[in-house]
Design an enzyme around this catalytic site. Sequence first.
Site, short mmCIF file in Angstrom:
data_model
loop_
_atom_site.label_atom_id
_atom_site.label_comp_id
_atom_site.label_asym_id
_atom_site.label_seq_id
_atom_site.Cartn_x
_atom_site.Cartn_y
_atom_site.Cartn_z
N HIS A 221 0.73 -1.13 0.10
CA HIS A 221 0.27 0.15 -0.35
C HIS A 221 0.65 1.15 -0.13
O HIS A 221 -0.24 2.21 0.41
CB HIS A 221 -1.03 -0.18 1.35
CG HIS A 221 0.74 0.27 2.76
ND1 HIS A 221 0.79 -0.28 3.25
CD2 HIS A 221 -0.03 1.55 3.18
CE1 HIS A 221 0.61 -0.35 4.48
NE2 HIS A 221 0.79 1.10 3.89
C1 UD1 Z 1 -2.13 5.09 6.47
C2 UD1 Z 1 -1.07 5.66 6.61
C3 UD1 Z 1 0.59 4.51 6.71
C4 UD1 Z 1 0.02 3.17 7.63
C5 UD1 Z 1 -1.50 3.28 6.52
C6 UD1 Z 1 -1.59 1.54 7.28
C7 UD1 Z 1 -0.25 8.14 6.59
C8 UD1 Z 1 0.55 8.67 6.27
N1 UD1 Z 1 -0.66 6.48 6.62
O1 UD1 Z 1 -2.22 5.19 5.05
O2 UD1 Z 1 1.81 5.31 7.41
O3 UD1 Z 1 1.01 2.42 7.14
O4 UD1 Z 1 -2.19 3.93 6.78
O5 UD1 Z 1 -3.30 1.41 6.49
O6 UD1 Z 1 -0.92 8.91 7.43
N2 UD1 Z 1 -9.26 4.78 2.70
C9 UD1 Z 1 -10.93 3.99 2.38
N3 UD1 Z 1 -10.78 4.17 4.00
C10 UD1 Z 1 -10.30 4.24 4.96
C11 UD1 Z 1 -9.60 4.72 5.12
C12 UD1 Z 1 -8.78 4.68 3.91
O7 UD1 Z 1 -11.22 3.38 1.67
O8 UD1 Z 1 -11.04 3.86 6.48
C13 UD1 Z 1 -8.62 5.21 1.51
C14 UD1 Z 1 -8.40 6.31 0.60
O9 UD1 Z 1 -9.64 6.84 -0.24
C15 UD1 Z 1 -7.46 7.54 0.87
C16 UD1 Z 1 -6.95 6.17 0.55
O10 UD1 Z 1 -7.19 5.18 1.45
O11 UD1 Z 1 -7.75 8.00 0.08
C17 UD1 Z 1 -5.40 6.00 1.91
O12 UD1 Z 1 -5.94 6.25 3.48
P1 UD1 Z 1 -4.91 7.04 4.40
O13 UD1 Z 1 -5.29 7.34 5.07
O14 UD1 Z 1 -4.86 8.55 3.41
O15 UD1 Z 1 -3.22 6.48 3.83
P2 UD1 Z 1 -2.95 4.70 4.23
O16 UD1 Z 1 -2.83 4.66 2.51
O17 UD1 Z 1 -4.28 4.25 4.31
#
Ligand code: UD1
Length: 390
Positions: A221
Amino acid sequence: MPGARNGDRPIACVVGARPNYMKMAPLARAFAANAALPRAVLVHTGQHYDVAMNDRLFADLELPPPDVNLEVGSASHAVQTAEVMRRFEPLVDELSPRAVIVVGDVNSTLACALVAAKKGVPIVHVEAGLRSYDRTMPEEINRVLTDQVADLLYTTERGAADNLLREGIAAERIRFVGNVMIDSLLRHRRRAVAPADTLARAGVAVGPVTSPAGYGVVTLHRPSNVDDATALRESLCLLRDAARHLPLVWPVHPRARASIDRLGLSSLLADAAVTLLPPQGYLEMLGLMVHARLVLTDSGGIQEETTALGVPCLTMRENTERPITVDQGTNTLVGRDAARALACLQAVLAGGGKRGRIPELWDGHAAERIAADLASWLGVARARGEAAAA
Ligand code: UD1
């Protein structure tokens, strides 16, 4: 909210995203069990919100529901971080906490640490001092800045203190306590869900996890692996090649899923022995890892979990902030280099692969050590404050 204890200002414990929950669960338990500590208020920023990324893990980890949810959701890094800060600040005003406890390196960790720093509230950082020395990783920025403003820094490996000392952080603020994430792993290992049940529940063929040849588990991811078309293509080709030798099971993170769809790359895995699953609960993921021949990942936490489980881990990154997993554990860095990954995979299948050993203090009791140390630190800080006021 939990009942007041000591008639006192609470400590505020912050979680935001999936990797925070397995770190906070043992802390919440140890804080509640330590009568010398003020009551703990659990704050969820809402960075992760999907049931699979969130509620299920809370239940699996026996983490009580948050007392407060700031419901921030997804956005760009700047907007997400700013929004957490905007919503956390009035809560800090309301609670007037004795300390803010943050874990790991996600955006919520830094955002809440910054708010506390500006308010003069002591900050406790659990899992401090890890460094990849790769500033293109958002987590590295979060780690460096959180540690700079933290008052008390709890580390998982001895080398972390060297990183912190180099950055000018005073030695008396740093405490080596072990790894709270491994507290969770050891507590729940016996409850891990059988891999065949996990696949059956997801409605896919269970063949890969019941075959005598075994299977590998994938997680992917990191923005560096999944956001860009070239990087994602390389990552998927590596998986396709690896799956020719060992069937793979991949619980796909929403970020990777969205990227595969946006870039139209799903055909790369169309005929490969790669079983895609939705994001899994903690106990399902644990079960998949425990029984795997190997794990292919770009996660930080999974590098540590595989070391604790003694399962070979090929990390699809060029660096790691967790060097102990390479030096002592089962981890090998392979980047997106398919030849390197396949050579390691062949070694594992031939019965080799890294065996590793369990790092110091990854013994299931890190959270209790933190609770005891924090209680005495808060006691000293309070005595100093009262002496100054007298
Ligand atoms: C975040 C953390 C990362 C961690 C990861 C575990 C930061 C910078 N990154 O990354 O260190 O390893 O979590 O999962 O804080 N989304 C969903 N549902 C959710 C959450 C997110 O669909 O419940 C999707 C959304 O489209 C979002 C994307 O995932 O834009 C990324 O989510 P985000 O929280 O920005 O970062 P992660 O890649 O999950």
